[in-house]
Structure formats: C-alpha cells, structure tokens
Design an enzyme around this catalytic site. Structure first.
Site, short mmCIF file in Angstrom:
data_model
loop_
_atom_site.label_atom_id
_atom_site.label_comp_id
_atom_site.label_asym_id
_atom_site.label_seq_id
_atom_site.Cartn_x
_atom_site.Cartn_y
_atom_site.Cartn_z
N GLY A 1 2.64 -19.51 40.92
CA GLY A 1 3.92 -20.07 40.53
C GLY A 1 4.85 -18.98 40.02
O GLY A 1 5.90 -18.75 40.56
N PHE A 2 4.40 -18.31 38.96
CA PHE A 2 5.15 -17.19 38.37
C PHE A 2 6.56 -17.61 38.00
O PHE A 2 7.49 -16.81 38.08
CB PHE A 2 5.17 -15.99 39.33
CG PHE A 2 3.82 -15.66 39.91
CD1 PHE A 2 2.79 -15.21 39.09
CD2 PHE A 2 3.56 -15.84 41.25
CE1 PHE A 2 1.55 -14.93 39.61
CE2 PHE A 2 2.31 -15.57 41.78
CZ PHE A 2 1.30 -15.12 40.96
N THR B 1 -4.33 -19.10 36.43
CA THR B 1 -4.41 -18.54 35.08
C THR B 1 -5.78 -18.71 34.45
O THR B 1 -6.12 -17.99 33.52
CB THR B 1 -3.35 -19.25 34.23
OG1 THR B 1 -3.33 -20.63 34.62
CG2 THR B 1 -1.99 -18.66 34.50
N ARG C 1 -7.36 -14.44 19.91
CA ARG C 1 -8.72 -14.66 20.39
C ARG C 1 -8.75 -14.69 21.91
O ARG C 1 -7.90 -15.32 22.55
CB ARG C 1 -9.25 -16.00 19.85
CG ARG C 1 -10.70 -16.28 20.26
CD ARG C 1 -11.10 -17.72 19.95
NE ARG C 1 -11.03 -18.05 18.53
CZ ARG C 1 -11.97 -17.74 17.63
NH1 ARG C 1 -13.05 -17.10 18.00
NH2 ARG C 1 -11.80 -18.07 16.36
N LEU D 1 -10.28 -16.19 25.06
CA LEU D 1 -10.99 -17.44 25.34
C LEU D 1 -11.99 -17.27 26.48
O LEU D 1 -13.02 -17.94 26.51
CB LEU D 1 -9.99 -18.54 25.66
CG LEU D 1 -9.01 -18.84 24.51
CD1 LEU D 1 -7.88 -19.75 24.97
CD2 LEU D 1 -9.74 -19.43 23.32
N LYS E 1 -13.21 -12.75 31.18
CA LYS E 1 -13.04 -12.46 32.60
C LYS E 1 -11.65 -12.87 33.09
O LYS E 1 -10.94 -12.07 33.69
CB LYS E 1 -14.13 -13.18 33.41
CG LYS E 1 -14.12 -12.85 34.88
CD LYS E 1 -15.27 -13.52 35.64
CE LYS E 1 -16.61 -12.86 35.32
NZ LYS E 1 -17.69 -13.33 36.23
N THR E 2 -11.28 -14.10 32.80
CA THR E 2 -9.97 -14.56 33.29
C THR E 2 -8.83 -13.88 32.54
O THR E 2 -7.78 -13.62 33.12
CB THR E 2 -9.84 -16.10 33.20
OG1 THR E 2 -10.08 -16.51 31.85
CG2 THR E 2 -10.84 -16.78 34.11
N GLY F 1 -0.90 -16.05 23.95
CA GLY F 1 -0.82 -16.09 25.41
C GLY F 1 -1.07 -14.73 26.03
O GLY F 1 -0.83 -13.70 25.40
N GLU G 1 1.46 -13.12 30.75
CA GLU G 1 2.60 -12.28 31.13
C GLU G 1 2.58 -10.89 30.48
O GLU G 1 3.31 -10.00 30.92
CB GLU G 1 3.89 -13.01 30.74
CG GLU G 1 4.05 -14.31 31.50
CD GLU G 1 5.12 -15.22 30.91
OE1 GLU G 1 5.98 -15.69 31.66
OE2 GLU G 1 5.09 -15.47 29.69
#
Lengths: 174, 736, 320
Positions: B241-242, B470, B615, B617, B620-621, B689, B692
C-alpha cells in the site's frame, strides 16, 4: 474472422484446451480460465516479474505471451511447486527468511528463483560473470543480477537472497 | 478501563508473562499461503458472472467532459455498459478521510484523470473498448497550472518561529545555507488497485485492496449514498500500500456504481499506468535549509522552509518539517511549509510522508555543516540532541538516538571512514561512507479488536486491521498468545473484514502499537476473568502452554476455569500522553557507496541501520520493515523520480520500466540493529511504530557517502549519473 | 488490444510474404499491442518454423532468427568466440524476457520513447506527419547523433550494438528471394521517415544472423544505466580491441542508446589503429565520435557521458 486454432496447454500436469479469445495472455488464462491466481499481475507489461512462471522449464513473464501460442507446452506455476501443506524447499526458505512482506511479488520471485537455480546448474552465464565463457561463481552478486527481473517494492531483497542461498547451498531441489 | 491512553503503563507486563513468544522472530502465519499463491488478493475472488471494468483516463489536463460517445463502444463485442456517473471519483481519498472524496468524474482536474468506466464480459473486450471510447471535452488545459510554482505558494500555515533566526545566523561561527530538492515519488505497490463490487439489494460487498477498512467503509458508503452499515469491505491480503491505498480510489466506486446498475458483480483493476497517473503521488519538494552553529558545532539557528504542491482544496500537504521540529536543537528557528496548487494527480501519503523527504535534506545539510566544522558527522549529531523539544518545553518519551548512532557506527566500522573526499579509489570507483540520523513521529490511533479464548483453549483474534506486508497477522497473534499463555500455533488471526471490530488500519506506522494495544487490552479483560476464577490479581496470573497458576501454586489447564468461550473487545484511543510528551522513533543509517569515476553511476555497497522503536513485537518482521525502508531510501537517493511533461502536465514515466524502483542488484548487504527499548508513554505494549522509520533519512546517508566518495555535493535527488557527471573530478586522476 | 486473426505458420514459406504481423517471442510486440501502439489485424505465430539453431558456418557462426536471447547468450560457441555478444545480451532486459525474446525480434525492437508509446502524443514514428513530442519534452533517453527534425528516438537494444561492433550480417528471406546485409546497415536513421526503424521490406523475414570469424583481442560491453540491472542504457559501448606490443592494431566500436541505430563510426576505429593508448588518444576518438552530436536538453548529458564511457572502455581494453 478466421477460426483460431486451439491450444492444448498442460498446467502443473493438468491439460486444458484453450479455444478462446486469442488476445488472452498466458497470465490471464492461468488466473481466469484455470483459476490459478497464484501467478500475479503486477504490471502486465513485462516490467515487474510478478507473473513469472516456467514454460517447459524456463522462466518467462506470462503477461507478455499469448495463451494460444502455448499449444503443447508444459506450464509450471507456483501452485505446481508446492501448496501450504507441501511446500518446496524454496517456499519454506522464503517463509523462514521472511523473503516477502505483502506477498504479491512472491510467487514470481519463487518461480524465478527455481528456474534460476536450474540455469546456474546448466552453466548459464550472467552479466556479472567475470568470464562469460567460464563457470559462474555462485556469489551474492550473481544471484542479485539473475533475480533482477523480479521487483519487490516492500524491499525484501536481502531476505530473498538469503532464502535462495540457503536452498542452493543445501543442494535441495527447489 | 478508560479507552484513552493517558498514563504510561510501566508495568511492562509483556516482560513478565511466561509464554515467551513476544518479540520472538517467528515466521509469519500467512507465509505458507503467500509463498504458494494461496492468499487471495482483491481481484482474485471467484465471483460467478463477474463482469470486467476498465477505467478510461482524460486526454485533457483540465476541463469538463462534454459528451461520451457511448454508442460506438456499446456495439463492440461483449461490451455491457459505459459509465461516467456523478458518484464516480475524480480524486482518491486521503488517508482517514472517512467521507467521499471529490466526485463528479466529468470534471477534469489533471491529465489522465479517470472519467469513465467501460464494462464488458471479458477483460480483453473491456480493455480494447476503453481504448476505443471517444470523449468530447470542454478543454481548459490552457487554464491549468502544469508546473509547480513555489512563487505562488499560499502563506505557510502555523509556521514555527522562535528567537531571531537571521541574527543567529549572522552571529554563528559556521553557517550552511542550502536548497535541496526532491522529485515526486510513487508508492508503486506491486498489486495494482483492484476491487470487486457486488450488491445484494441495498447492501454492497467490496473486495478491495485497502489499508484502513473502517474509514474506507464510510468513504465508499458516502460515495454511493448508502448507510455505512450496508457496506462490507474485505481486504484480507493487500499487495502493498505504502499510503496509496489509505483511502478509497477510483476503482472501488466505479466497480460499485457499475455493479449496482448491471445487477452483477463487477471487477475493476487499474492498469499499472493508471495507478501511476491517477491515484496518489508524493509531492516534489524544494527545501531551503539554514543552519548556524558555534565553533563546537552546537546549533543556534535552524531554518527549514519547504515548498510542496497539491490539487486545489486538498488539505494534505507533505509534512516535510515533521521531524525537524524535534530532532535537533537550535533555539532560533523558522520552520515553514508552503503549498502551491497544481493540476497534477492528488498528492498524498507515500511511505513516511514528511520525514521520507524532509529528513534526507536535513541530514545532508547537517553533513555539510560537519564538513564546514571539520567535525565527525556522528559527533555533530550527538552534540545537538536537545533536552526538550525546542521552543515547546515538552519532554521526550524514550529516545534512543544516541544509542543508535553509537551502535550503528560501531557495527558499520565508521571509524574506517576517510574524513576527506576522494581518498579511496578501487579501479574505476570512488569509495565513500556516509551517515544520517533517522527520526519519525510516533502515533497511537484509536483501535478495537476482539479476542476470544475458546472453550478448547485456542485463541482467536479478530479486527478489521489490515496486513499490507507489515506483519499484523504475526504480531497480533503473538500478543494474544503471550498474554493468554497459549502456543502460537493455537492462535488464529482474522483480519481485514469490516464485520470485525475496527482496528487502527495500516498507516503512519501505527498499526502494531495501536491495534496491538487493543488486542492487549482485550486479553487483559480475559485475564481478569480468569483471575476471578483463581481469586488472584490479574497480574499475578501465570499462563503458559494452556496452563494457569499463581506463583507457588499448581498449574492446571486454563480451560478448567472456563464455562465456554470468553470473548472480549479491547479498545484504545490516543490520550493525554500524545500531547504531553514528544513521542518519536529514532535511528541511524551508515552506508558505503562506490561512484564510478567515469560514468557517475553510484552503487551502494553496504548499509547498516540501527533503530529504536520501543518494544520489538517480532524481531523478524520488524527487521524486514527496516530493510524495506532502507531499500526505499536507496531508491530515493539514486533512481526514483516522477517525470512530468510541463507542456501538458502528463506523467511520462508511468510504468515500472521507467519509474525506477530498486531491483535486486541495486540492494547490497544490509545490516539491521534493533535497539532494546521500552516506551511506556507510547502504548501499553511499550512499543512504537516501525513501518516507516527505515526510510526516514536513509537517502541522506547515501548522498553524504557520495560526497565522501568523490567530493560532489548534489542537492537534487535522485543522484543519477547525468547530475554527477558534470562535477566529477578527472577520472584519470587518482586519489588526492 | 485490438482483436486480430491468429494463425500458425508451419514453415518459413508460410511466413514470407504473409499479410500478417509476425510474432515469435512477443515481448516487445505484445507490450505495444496492449498499448494499442501496434494494432495488427492478423498475427502469424512463427515459433514453429525452426530457425532456432546456432551452427558453425566457416570460421563464423549462424544464429537462427528464432534462437532466444537466453539460448544465444548461453551458447558455448558464442561465449567462447564472441563473448561480447553474450555479455551484451545479458545486459539487456531480464532473464524472463531473454527466455522469450528472439534474435530477429530483438533486432526489430522498437524505441522506448515515451511519446511513441503514448497514443495521445504527436509522434512521426507512430503516426507519420503528426510531429515529434519528444522535441521540447522529456527527452533524457533520446538520441544525440543522427537525429532529424522528425525524430530523436533511439534504438534501445543491447544485442544489436554488439553485433554492429562484431560486423555481423543479417540474412533476410523475401518474396523475391533472399538477401544478406551488414548489421550496420540494417537499422535506419530517422530522416524524414521515422516510421521505418530498419530496411526490412513488407513480406521479408529475417532468417539468421551471421557472425564473422572470431576476432582476437579484448571484447567489452559497457552499459551505463540508472539502475544496476533491468534498465535501458543511457549509453552503451561495445568494443573489440586488439593490442600488440602496446599498439592498437584492430578496433571495432559500436555505441548504443545514442542514435536511432547502433552507432558505428569507421573514422573512430581508423583513428585508433596504429596508435598507443593514451588519454589524449581517447579524447581525440571522442571528439571525432561526437563531432556532430546534438543534445535536446534532457539528454545533453549523453554527450559527456558517451565521451567518458568511451574513455573508460578504451582504458579497460588497453590496460596492461
């Protein structure tokens, strides 16, 4: 209009007679006529690689070829490489190395990588091969160059490279 | 519990839970579906009797559709209808609009704006008919504004003015006064915008490729004039999406209008070219930056004035100065964002609006200051980390900028950098190193999620939150599994369906911390319910692998405490903390480039990013998000540029062959360091977050490395060979 | 895409003189048909007529018209004797496209001028007499040599640039018989008829490309581009250079993406022969090459870029 000759196309081992509109791309044939939506349409102009499939073992952009031209051909799509309960080594490596994010370029990346591994096995050179007449070294730069026909906007390239390398180094069949 | 998040949750509960999955680098649960092509994207649902729609773009730059010559097209094989309805969108909705964007598709405001939809039985028929459709216009292209015109900018809204910038610059020991420019950018998500609409009476179901379902429902409902409760949107998998899919765009409403009229499902997929031409662009920017520092490099003066553009009446303007406001000191400052109006497609959010372009310019200017000072660029930044937000007296929440600068420099080998340019040559290539800080505002958004601890002990998470690559599927499951003490493989996450509680949506990097907090709170309520059964305080509850106990007690199956499913909806809203403390994420980029001394081609050879975003979560992602951002940074620095023909304003490089997103070979070895951090002000997860941050400044590091390599200071992104050539030193001369 | 009749040729004779547009790899033709820049009413599929072998011919090589780019680049004989050709092919497009694109099709590849590819724009190549929107427009990719007032488009390919340097020949079968022409004369300059990219006459079919005997010396293909891969050239240089005792004894150069055809200039080759490599010599060669070069604004940089790329290639080719 003249009668369009039919095309018998084997997709992942299943044959299908195509007699429809000759304008239909192999990509749209796979997605619409065959219901195999694993092959993605990202640009429809051979500019992104999301539609990569193997025809007679060679990777091509399925968007830039007509279904009707593939009479007698054997097409392998991502579904033919492995399903969620029977993932191939490459597919597993893409999962474990997070070689994707949104997932849209992913089937094309994997089909492309599978065919690339075979090309390397056959000794095909690439633009970055030091000597095109010699044996290709299997370094990162070679893989990056050979995978450059598959865009990934999420930017998973480093992870895709790691996934492919793992499979190539393990010698597993892709 | 109040929904709003007003006080920092410093329990750090997720550090005390027992399951041990939070933060772990687990594989994405959606992985097996994605790598086998079984995850369905919007256009891929098999709807019986589905017709195919193709949009038609205007051939004028401004004006009005006078007549649509339908008849010739309606006689073509398979063609069912031609629509140019007033409900259809002429602009895509901005993120969070929650109402119909500009409609009346017959009013043309920019070249190739969609003005009609042709629907046929097959894609091929519709595509050809769309090309054949002849439209008469009242052509007002002569009145269109076709080039950005900063000189006609509207007065800046709420400029930041403090102290006396001019005087401070006059008194400064070192001054940098430079103008940087960045071109327009495209999101270029790999999945083109797509929708399948179908009606059941007055109820509309849309399978769409959308980032923020709860807003998209309202936007779509408003567009076709039905109540939001009559709209269902499914957006379970989104092919990137971006920002471009934050709001609904042309294809969704066109499909809905056509389907209502034809009484059958209609699929509309934009062509790649249409996505480029019509949906959303990042504005070009002109940025005038002035820095004044004392002999030690401490900033006393900071001016950052930016010029951007958008269509008339759009409220969005690329927030270029967003991080300049809080990143560095400099008590005398002027920050002003100026917008001018233009007849180009809507300018809106493209990954990291603001910082994506503001940070590289600021960080390149900082590099110029470091050169003027003969000071190490890392040290310059560290000397300018303010104690409170300049001019606002506001404290910062947790901030890991210095830690990231140090850790990144160490891992990268920054100490091997040559302080002066043109020192290192390998064959034809000049080699150089550059760095930049990373910074991005952090936002908590309103979110809801339902968690069900089922009678068999399995866990279900449901929210309309999307996963655009994401990692929402992964991290929301991890939060629930951690909180409820269940193995991750007994946790299922369902996303992207408006039938579920309303998540935050995917935008502004807020999905994980916001919707994650909603999941966390739903789990807290379930834990409270379980604690009642054990007569203990919820935080004393120990849960792991389906077993429950209190410290010292005997573990027993959690299902023993349950009469059936326990389902709770968790909610969170931004509260006072958003105002009281400055929340942001920070990091640092280091990169090495090679610049060809003959041709001016630049290749990034390696890149390191160090990031602190609260933190982690899922390691890896989160790492993947950072990698992706850095790839975007390389694209911005070297290749990405929307090229408009100023004579009629049309976009000339409207495809993936000519709009150069990086390919595999552009991307070198990359290293990502995740800095340990808990930010209790940001969310009850102590998470911020990360979607970005990896782009916010990255292109600056590349630009600075180019300077360090070959001594050429370009101030116009992207830094393509044509621009470098003119200033490169004699290729036959060696290092100086 | 406009509807068309589709037929399959069973042999070359079906294709020669056929009142149809020939399709093989289709990678360029279908791209343009989707844009409706090309709108043939009949397509003839020639993928089943053979012409897909690489065979020795004297000391040279015959490359069938339908040999794919990938197969040609990977062919052991090509790699051994004409590595320049392999390298140039591998510089182009992507592996997927090279697996479909054919030798003849690639020779006939059309320009990437964005105005040619956009039916709304004036373009003398697409619609003769309509004008040239690239003049005064976005022309970063356009030609600096051999342009005309009617057209400033480039031939965008890589393979043909190498074939020009190697002085290959093109074998053509037409309704009136066969002919053989130098590759260097296959592509045209736009002049006042840019609609024709090359000298093929209606009904003619390329059957093969003939490589002369291998040339000793260094073979280099240098492609300058914005992305590191999968991008069209800004400038490319193909070079065959032989050095003996520090003197250049043979030089065959060709240049890509600076003209409507792979650009060769025998004066440049002649200038180099008999000389000892030096920066001054490279400058003189560039002066000669770029004597008539004309920028159009957006592509002005190609003049210094061609100069510097030539210098880089000559320096590499003549390095000890």
């Amino acid at each position: 209009m003249a009668q369009t000759p039919a095309a018998r196309i084997a997709v992942n081992g299943v044959s299908h007679d195509y007699k429809g509109d000759p304008r239909r791309s192999l990509l749209d044939f796979l997605r619409r006529d065959f219901g195999l939506t694993g092959t993605k349409k990202g640009c429809d102009h051979g500019q992104c690689g999301a539609c990569t499939v193997m025809v007679n073992g060679r990777r091509i952009n399925s968007c830039l070829t007509l279904a009707v031209m593939h009479d007698g051909d054997e097409v392998t799509t991502i579904e033919g490489l492995g399903m969620p309960d029977s993932l191939s080594a490459l597919q597993k490596a893409f999962v474990s190395h997070d070689g994707f994010q949104c997932g849209y370029c992913t089937p094309g990346q994997i089909c492309s990588a599978a065919a690339m591994i075979e090309e390397i096995r056959e000794g095909w050179p690439s633009f970055v091969s030091v000597d095109v007449a010699g044996h290709a070294r299997l370094d990162d730069e070679e893989i990056r160059e050979r995978m450059s026909g598959n865009l990934c906007r999420c930017g998973a390239y480093a992870n895709i490279l790691a996934a492919i390398k793992e499979v190539m180094e393990s010698g597993a069949t892709s | 519990m109040k929904d709003s998040y007003d006080n920092p949750d410093e329990r750090n509960l997720l550090d005390h839970t027992r399951q041990g999955v939070i933060g772990q680098p687990l594989d994405r649960p959606d992985g097996p579906l994605k790598v086998s092509g079984q995850a369905p994207y919007a256009a891929e649902y098999d709807r019986p009797d589905c017709a195919e729609g193709v949009l038609v773009g205007a051939t004028i730059s401004k004006g009005r559709v006078r007549a649509i010559n339908r008849d010739a097209v309606l006689g073509m094989p398979g063609v069912l209808a031609v629509f140019s309805a007033p409900e259809m969108l002429r602009r895509a909705a901005q993120g969070g609009a929650g109402e119909a964007p500009m409609q009346d598709v017959r009013q043309v405001e920019f070249p190739l704006q969609p003005v009609a939809l042709v629907v046929a039985e097959t894609f091929e028929q519709a595509t050809h008919a769309a090309k054949a459709l002849k439209i008469d216009y009242d052509d007002q292209t002569g009145k269109a504004v076709l080039m950005p015109s900063p000189d006609k900018a509207e007065p800046a809204k709420d400029p930041v003015e403090s102290g006396d910038l001019d005087a401070a610059l006059k008194d400064a020991a070192h001054v940098v006064d430079v103008t940087y420019t960045t071109p327009g950018h495209a999101s270029a998500a790999m999945e083109p915008h797509a929708a399948i609409a179908e009606w059941d009476g007055d109820r509309l179901t849309l399978h769409g490729s959308l980032q923020m379902v709860k807003y998209n429902v309202k936007e779509l409902a408003d567009s076709v004039d039905i109540p939001p409760e009559n709209v269902r949107i499914v957006s379970a998998y989104v092919g990137g999406g971006f920002g471009s899919k934050l709001g609904i765009s042309h294809e969704a409403v066109a499909a809905a209008v056509a389907s209502r009229q034809l009484g059958r499902p209609v699929r509309v997929v934009m062509t790649r070219q249409q996505v480029f031409q019509a949906v959303m662009r990042r504005s070009e920017t002109v940025q005038h930056i002035r820095l004044g520092a004392d002999a030690d490099g401490r900033l006393s003066a900071l001016g950052h004035e930016a010029f951007v553009s958008n269509l008339p009446e759009e409220s969005f303007s690329e927030p270029v100065l967003q991080a300049t406001e809080f990143l560095y000191g400099g008590e005398n400052r002027r920050l002003a964002l100026n917008i001018s109006r233009i007849n180009r497609l809507t300018a809106g959010s493209v990954r990291a609006p603001g910082e994506a372009v503001g940070m590289p310019a600021l960080e390149a200017a900082m590099d110029e200051l470091a050169v003027a000072l003969h000071l190490d660029p890392v040290e310059l930044r560290k000397r300018n980390v303010p104690d409170e937000v300049p001019g606002q007296g506001k404290p910062y929440s947790s901030r890991k900028l210095v830690e990231a600068l140090d850790a990144g420099a160490r891992a990268f080998g920054w100490d091997r950098r040559m302080p002066l340019p043109c020192q290192r040559r390998e064959g034809e290539w000049w080699i150089g190193m550059g760095m930049a800080s990373a910074a991005r505002v952090n936002i908590l958004a309103k979110a809801e999620a339902r968690v069900t601890l089922r009678a068999d002990g399995t866990v279900l998470v449901e929210t309309d939150q999307t996963d655009i690559g994401t990692g929402s599927y992964a991290i929301l499951g991890q939060i629930a599994a951690e909180m409820l003490g269940q193995p991750i493989d007994r946790t299922t996450v369902h996303l992207g369906d408006s039938l579920f509680p309303q998540g935050a949506g995917s935008g502004g990097s807020w999905a994980a911390s916001s919707t994650g907090s909603a999941v966390f709170r739903a789990c807290e309520e379930i834990r409270a319910e379980l604690a009642r059964g054990l007569n203990c305080a919820p935080d004393d509850l120990q849960l792991r692998d389906g077993m429950v106990w209190v410290e010292g007690g005997e573990p027993r199956p959690v299902t023993d405490l349950m009469d059936g499913d326990i389902a709770r909806v968790g909610r969170i809203e931004p509260g006072e903390l958003m105002e009281k403390v400055k929340q942001a994420t920070y990091g640092a980029f280091f990169c090495e480039v090679a610049v060809n001394a003959f041709t001016g081609e630049t290749r990034v050879r390696r890149m390191t990013g160090a990031f602190g975003f609260g933190r982690v979560l899922n390691a890896k992602t989160a790492r993947s998000q950072c990698l992706g951002g850095m790839v975007w940074g390389i694209g911005m620095a070297l290749t990405e540029e929307l090229q408009f023909d100023d004579r009629d304003g049309h976009l000339t490089n409207h495809d993936l062959a000519e709009y150069h997103v990086p390919v595999h070979r552009d991307i070198p070895e990359m290293e990502v360091l995740l800095i340990e951090e808990r930010d209790a002000a940001a969310s009850p997860l102590q998470a911020k977050g990360v979607g970005e941050l990896g782009i916010c400044g990255a292109a600056g590091a590349v630009a600075n490395a180019i300077y360090n390599a070959c001594g050429v200071r370009l101030r116009d992104f992207p830094m393509t060979p044509d621009k470098l050539l003119a200033e490169l030193p004699d290729p036959f001369a060696g290092p100086t | 895409m406009k509807a068309f009749d589709y037929a399959r040729a069973a042999s070359l004779s079906d294709a020669v003189g056929a009142p149809a547009c020939l399709i093989a790899g289709g990678t360029n033709l279908l791209d343009l048909m989707k844009l409706e820049v090309e709108t043939p009413s009949a397509l003839m599929d020639i993928t089943r007529i053979g012409l897909n072998e690489i065979t020795a011919e004297g000391d040279g090589l015959r490359i069938g018209a339908l040999v794919t780019n990938a197969a040609c680049a990977a062919d052991p004989q090509v790699r051994q004797g004409w590595p320049l050709l392999s390298r140039a092919i591998l510089a182009g497009a992507s592996p997927q496209l090279r697996n479909k694109a054919t030798t003849a099709g690639n020779l006939c590849q059309r320009t990437r001028c964005s105005y040619f590819m956009d039916n709304r724009s004036a373009c003398n190549k697409r619609r003769p007499g309509s004008g040239c929107a690239a003049l005064g427009g976005i022309n970063r990719n356009h030609a600096i040599l051999g342009t005309s007032d009617a057209c400033i488009a480039t031939y965008p390919g890589d393979m043909a640039v190498a074939l020009a340097a190697l002085d290959a020949q093109v074998k053509i079968e037409g309704p009136g018989g066969s002919r053989r022409i130098p590759l260097r004369e296959f592509h045209r300059l736009p002049g006042d008829d840019p609609s024709r990219d090359n000298v093929l006459q209606p009904g003619e079919v390329i059957t093969s490309v003939l490589l002369p005997a291998p040339v000793e010396g260094r073979q280099i293909y240098r492609k300058v581009r914005d992305r590191a891969s999968y991008a069209f050239a800004l400038v490319s240089v193909a070079a065959v250079l032989r050095i003996e005792d520090g003197t250049i004894v043979q030089a065959q150069l060709a240049f890509g993406s600076i003209a409507h055809k792979p650009w060769t200039d025998p004066r440049v080759d002649t200038l180099l022969v008999g000389e000892r490599p030096s920066k001054a010599l490279f400058d003189k060669a560039a002066d000669l090459l770029l004597e008539g070069a004309q920028g159009q604004g957006g592509n002005d940089f190609k003049i210094p870029l061609a100069r510097r790329t030539l210098a880089a290639v000559l320096a590499e080719a003549t390095a000890e």
